[in-house]
Design an enzyme around this catalytic site. Structure first.
Site, mmCIF file in Angstrom:
data_model
loop_
_atom_site.group_PDB
_atom_site.id
_atom_site.type_symbol
_atom_site.label_atom_id
_atom_site.label_comp_id
_atom_site.label_asym_id
_atom_site.label_seq_id
_atom_site.Cartn_x
_atom_site.Cartn_y
_atom_site.Cartn_z
ATOM 1 N N ASP A 98 95.419 -49.331 10.688
ATOM 2 C CA ASP A 98 95.923 -48.988 12.013
ATOM 3 C C ASP A 98 97.436 -49.170 12.087
ATOM 4 O O ASP A 98 98.132 -48.450 12.800
ATOM 5 C CB ASP A 98 95.250 -49.859 13.081
ATOM 6 C CG ASP A 98 95.426 -51.346 12.820
ATOM 7 O OD1 ASP A 98 95.036 -51.794 11.739
ATOM 8 O OD2 ASP A 98 95.957 -52.053 13.691
ATOM 9 N N CYS A 132 97.621 -60.766 10.846
ATOM 10 C CA CYS A 132 98.333 -61.303 9.696
ATOM 11 C C CYS A 132 99.478 -62.194 10.151
ATOM 12 O O CYS A 132 99.494 -62.716 11.250
ATOM 13 C CB CYS A 132 98.888 -60.144 8.863
ATOM 14 S SG CYS A 132 97.696 -58.813 8.573
#
EC number: 6.3.5.4
Length: 677
Positions: A109, A2
Site C-alpha cells: 500500500d 513499521c
C-alpha cells in the site's frame, strides 16, 4: 506498519565523504527500533543530496520482503520514500492509477505515494491517503525533505535540527541512536512530564520536536546551503460554528450515518495479508468494533481482553458476554498489582514519556500476548470517546457551559448524576477541585475539565523540580498558557462548548497519551499493529457535524453511537454509562503498593535522585510523606499516585536515554541482528 528514520545534511559532503559511516548509522537507527519492524530492514542514500532514510519492517501487506522492502526509490531516481503505517482503500487507488499508466513494483500500500505525488503534488495527494501513517519523502527536483503525520497522530514522528542538519525517526531512541543528537532533558519538558499533559509538538527532551498531527514539516536547502524549515496544516478537527448545528435534527439520519461510516471504517481495516484480531474491553467502543468486524468477517475473530484483580476496575464479565455473542475466540489476561510495576521500566523504554496510570503497562503486556498467539494486528476502540463525547470531562463541560437553558430541576438531576458517576475518576481524569487557567479562559472561554487534573498538579511539580530546573523555567512559568498557545484559535472561535472541550482533548490527551503510552508505543513494543476505526477521518468528519445534544443526550454520553450500535451491543452494555478504563491506582492494592515502593527504592533514593539532577530529593520525600498521611482524601491519594508514577518515570527515562550511551547500544543491537550497511 513499521519504523522509519533518516538524516538530511546541510552540506551533502557530510554524507558523500563518509558514506559508509552514515549508512551504518542509518542501519543502527533501524536496529534500535527493531521491535517496530522485526521482519527486515532497509536503507537508501542519495549521497550527492546529503539525504538518507532507513526502515524497519513489520510485514502486513505484501509479505514478499525483497519486493516490498523500503525505503522506496522512484523509477526516475528522483524520489525517496519511507512510511510507517497503513493506507486503506489502496487496491482501488492502485487499480485506478494503473489504468492511467502507473506501474508498481510491489503489492504494498505504501508504494502508492510514488505514483500519487508526481500527479497531484504533496498537498493534492494527501486527501487520497486514508489511514494511520507517518512518512518521509525526499524530492530531488526541489531538494526538499517532507515529514508528514496522519490526521490524529496515531503514528509517531519526531525530528531535531543539529549543527549538521536534520535527524528524524519514529521514536526518540531512533534519533538518539545518531551520535549527532544530544540527549538532554529540557526544563519545560521535564516539568510537563511531572504534570502529565505535554505541550503539543514537544517532548521531554531539549530541541526534539514532534510533527503535529495533520501537519507537514518540510526542510528545503536554500541558496546559502542551509536547510530551512516550514510547517503547515493539511487537516484539522473542524467542528461547525455553534449556530450551524442542526437544532431540530433527524435523529435517525445521524444514527444511520454513524452506523454506515463506522462499518466502512472497520471493513477497510480488516484488509491484511495476516490474521486480524480485536481488543475487547467491556466498553461500547471495542464491543462495537468486534460486533461489526465479526459481522463483516467470514471467519470467527480472536478477541483479547485485559482483566484486573480488582472488581472496581475489571470489565471482563461484559467482555465475555460480547465474545460469546459474536462467537469470538476469547483470550483473557488477568493481571495483579505486582505484574504492573515489575514491567514498569520496560514499558517506559518504549513509551519514552511518563505515564500516570499503569494501564500502559497492562497494554504492553497484552500486546506481548497478542504476538505470542501469532497475531500482528488488532482493531481497537480508541477515538470513540473523543468523537462522541464519552469522557466524564465532556459531560461536566456540557453541564457547566452548554446547558444554560435547562430548567432548575433538570440541572439538579444532571448534577446529581455527574457527582455519582465521577467518584472513581476524581484525582485522575477529573480534578479534585475546580482549576482555572486564565490562558485557557482567554483562548477557549473556560478551562476544559480534561486539562484541569494535570494543571492542578503544578504545585507539586513546582517543588519537585531540582533547583537548576526551577531557575531555568522561572517562577512565573505557566503550563496552561504554554499549551493554550499551541491551539488554533480559528478552530475554537464561535464553537459550541462541547465541541471546544472535544477539540482540546483531541489536541492534548488523545495525541499525547492515549495514542502514545496507551496505543502505538506499547503495541509496537511487541511488533503488533493496532488499527483504530473510529479515527478514520471520513467517520470523524461525519461525527463533527452531529449536534452536541445527540452526542450527550439527557446525561447519556455517546447517545448517537449507542443507538447506532443497539443491535450489536449486549443489553447490559447498551444501558450502562461510561466506565473509565484504567488500572487500579497503586494505593488501592497492598501488593501493588509494595511493588511500586520497591521500584521507588531503586530510582528515588537520595543517590539516584541527586545523580540525575532532575528532582529535589527533600521534596520527593515530602510527597511520599504526604501520600502516607491518614488525613488526606482518597481522591488526593489518586492524584499523588499519578505524581509518584511521573517521578519514577523521569528517573527511568534519564537512565535509558541520558545515562545510557544510546548510539553504542544501537550499534550493539545492529551487530547482534547482523544488520550491516
Amino acid at each position: 506498519m513499521c519504523g522509519i528514520g533518516g538524516v538530511f545534511f546541510h552540506d551533502p559532503n557530510e554524507l558523500s565523504d563518509s558514506q559508509q559511516q552514515v549508512s551504518q548509522t542509518l542501519v543502527n537507527m533501524a536496529a534500535i527500533m527493531q521491535h517496530r519492524g522485526p521482519d527486515g530492514f532497509g536503507y537508501q542514500v542519495f549521497p550527492e543530496q546529503g539525504v538518507g532514510f532507513s526502515h524497519a519492517r513489520l510485514s502486513i501487506i505484501d509479505l514478499n520482503e525483497d519486493r516490498a522492502r523500503q525505503p522506496f526509490i522512484s523509477s526516475d531516481n528522483k524520489l525517496m520514500f519511507a512510511n510507517n503505517g497503513e493506507f486503506y482503500d489502496f487496491q482501488r487507488i492502485r487499480a485506478d492509477l494503473t489504468a492511467q499508466g502507473a506501474r508498481f513494483a510491489s503489492k504494498s500500500d505504501s508504494e502508492l505515494v510514488l505514483a500519487l505525488y508526481p500527479r497531484f503534488g504533496l498537498e493534492g495527494m494527501l486527501p487520497h491517503l486514508r489511514g494511520e501513517f507517518a512518512f518521509s519523502l525526499y524530492d530531488k527536483d526541489t531538494d526538499t525533505l517532507h515529514l508528514v503525520r496522519d490526521r490524529f497522530g496515531v503514528k509517531p514522528l519526531y525530528y531535531t535540527e543539529t549543527e549538521k542538519g536534520v535527524v528524524f525517526g519514529s521514536e526518540l531512541k531512533v534519533l538518539f541512536a545518531n551520535p549527532d543528537v544530544p540527549r538532554e532533558f529540557s526544563s519545560e519538558g521535564l516539568y510537563h512530564q511531572l504534570i502529565q499533559v505535554m505541550v503539543p509538538g514537544t517532548t521531554a527532551f531539549k530541541d526534539i520536536k514532534q510533527v503535529p498531527p495533520g501537519h507537514i514539516v518540510s526542510f528545503q536547502r536554500n541558496s546559502q546551503g542551509r536547510l530551512e524549515r516550514t510547517e503547515r496544516t493539511y487537516w484539522d478537527v473542524n467542528f461547525p460554528l455553534a449556530h450551524e448545528h442542526d437544532d431540530n435534527p433527524d435523529e435517525q439520519a445521524y444514527i444511520q450515518g454513524v452506523r454506515e461510516h463506522l462499518l466502512e471504517a472497520v471493513q477497510q481495516r480488516l484488509t491484511a495479508d495476516v490474521p486480524v484480531g480485536c481488543y475487547l474491553s467491556g466498553g461500547i467502543d471495542s464491543c462495537s468494533i468486534l460486533g461489526l468486524a465479526a459481522a463483516a468477517s467470514q471467519h470467527p475473530l480472536k478477541a483479547f481482553t485485559i482483566g484486573f484483580d480488582s472488581a472496581n476496575y475489571d470489565e471482563t464479565p461484559i467482555a465475555k458476554e460480547m465474545a460469546e455473542q459474536t462467537e469470538a475466540d476469547h483470550h483473557v489476561m488477568t493481571l495483579d498489582g505486582s505484574q504492573l510495576y515489575s514491567h514498569f521500566e520496560q514499558t517506559l523504554w518504549h513509551t519514552e514519556r511518563t505515564i500516570y496510570n499503569t494501564l500502559g503497562v497492562a497494554k504492553y503486556l497484552m500486546s506481548q500476548q497478542v504476538r505470542e498467539t501469532g497475531y500482528k494486528i488488532v482493531l481497537t476502540g480508541e477515538g470513540s470517546d473523543e468523537l462522541y463525547g464519552g469522557y466524564p470531562a465532556f459531560r461536566k463541560d456540557m453541564f457547566l457551559h452548554g446547558l444554560d437553558h435547562l430548567p432548575p430541576e433538570e440541572r439538579k438531576e444532571w448534577q446529581a448524576a455527574l457527582e455519582q458517576s465521577n467518584k472513581m475518576v476524581k484525582g485522575a481524569m477529573l480534578a479534585r477541585e475546580e482549576f482555572v487557567s486564565e490562558a485557557f479562559v482567554e483562548k477557549v472561554g473556560f478551562t476544559p475539565s480534561c486539562v484541569q487534573p494535570w494543571l492542578s498538579c503544578a504545585p507539586y511539580a513546582d517543588k519537585l523540580l531540582a533547583p537548576e530546573h526551577q531557575a531555568a523555567i522561572g517562577a512565573d512559568y505557566d503550563a496552561g498558557a504554554a499549551i493554550a498557545e499551541t491551539l488554533d484559535a480559528d478552530m475554537l472561535a464561535e464553537r459550541h462548548p462541547l465541541d471546544k472541550a472535544q477539540y482540546v482533548w483531541i489536541k492534548t490527551m488523545l495525541e499525547g497519551q492515549i495514542l502514545t503510552w496507551g496505543g502505538d508505543r506499547v503495541d509496537m513494543a511487541n511488533s503488533m499493529e493496532a488499527r483504530p476505526p473510529f479515527l478514520d477521518h471520513h467517520l470523524a468528519e461525519h461525527a463533527f457535524k452531529i449536534p452536541p445534544h445527540l452526542r450527550i443526550k439527557g446525561n447519556k454520553e455517546k447517545w448517537v453511537l449507542r443507538e447506532a450500535m443497539k443491535g450489536v451491543l449486549p443489553d447490559t452494555l447498551y444501558h450502562r454509562e461510561k466506565f473509565a478504563f484504567m488500572a487500579p491506582p497503586a494505593h488501592t492494592d497492598e501488593v501493588k503498593w509494595k511493588a511500586m515502593r520497591k521500584l521507588a527504592d531503586r530510582y528515588l533514593n537520595k543517590e539516584a535522585v541527586e545523580q540525575a539532577g532532575l528532582l529535589d530529593f527533600e521534596q520527593v520525600e515530602a510527597l511520599f510523606a504526604l501520600h502516607d498521611d491518614p488525613a488526606i482524601t482518597a481522591d488526593e491519594q489518586v492524584q499523588l499516585d499519578a505524581v509518584i508514577n511521573h517521578m519514577l518515570g523521569v528517573q527511568i527515562l534519564h537512565k535509558f536515554f541520558v545515562q545510557t550511551d544510546v548510539p553504542a547500544e544501537a550499534a550493539k543491537r545492529a551487530q547482534a541482528l547482523g544488520w550491516e550497511a
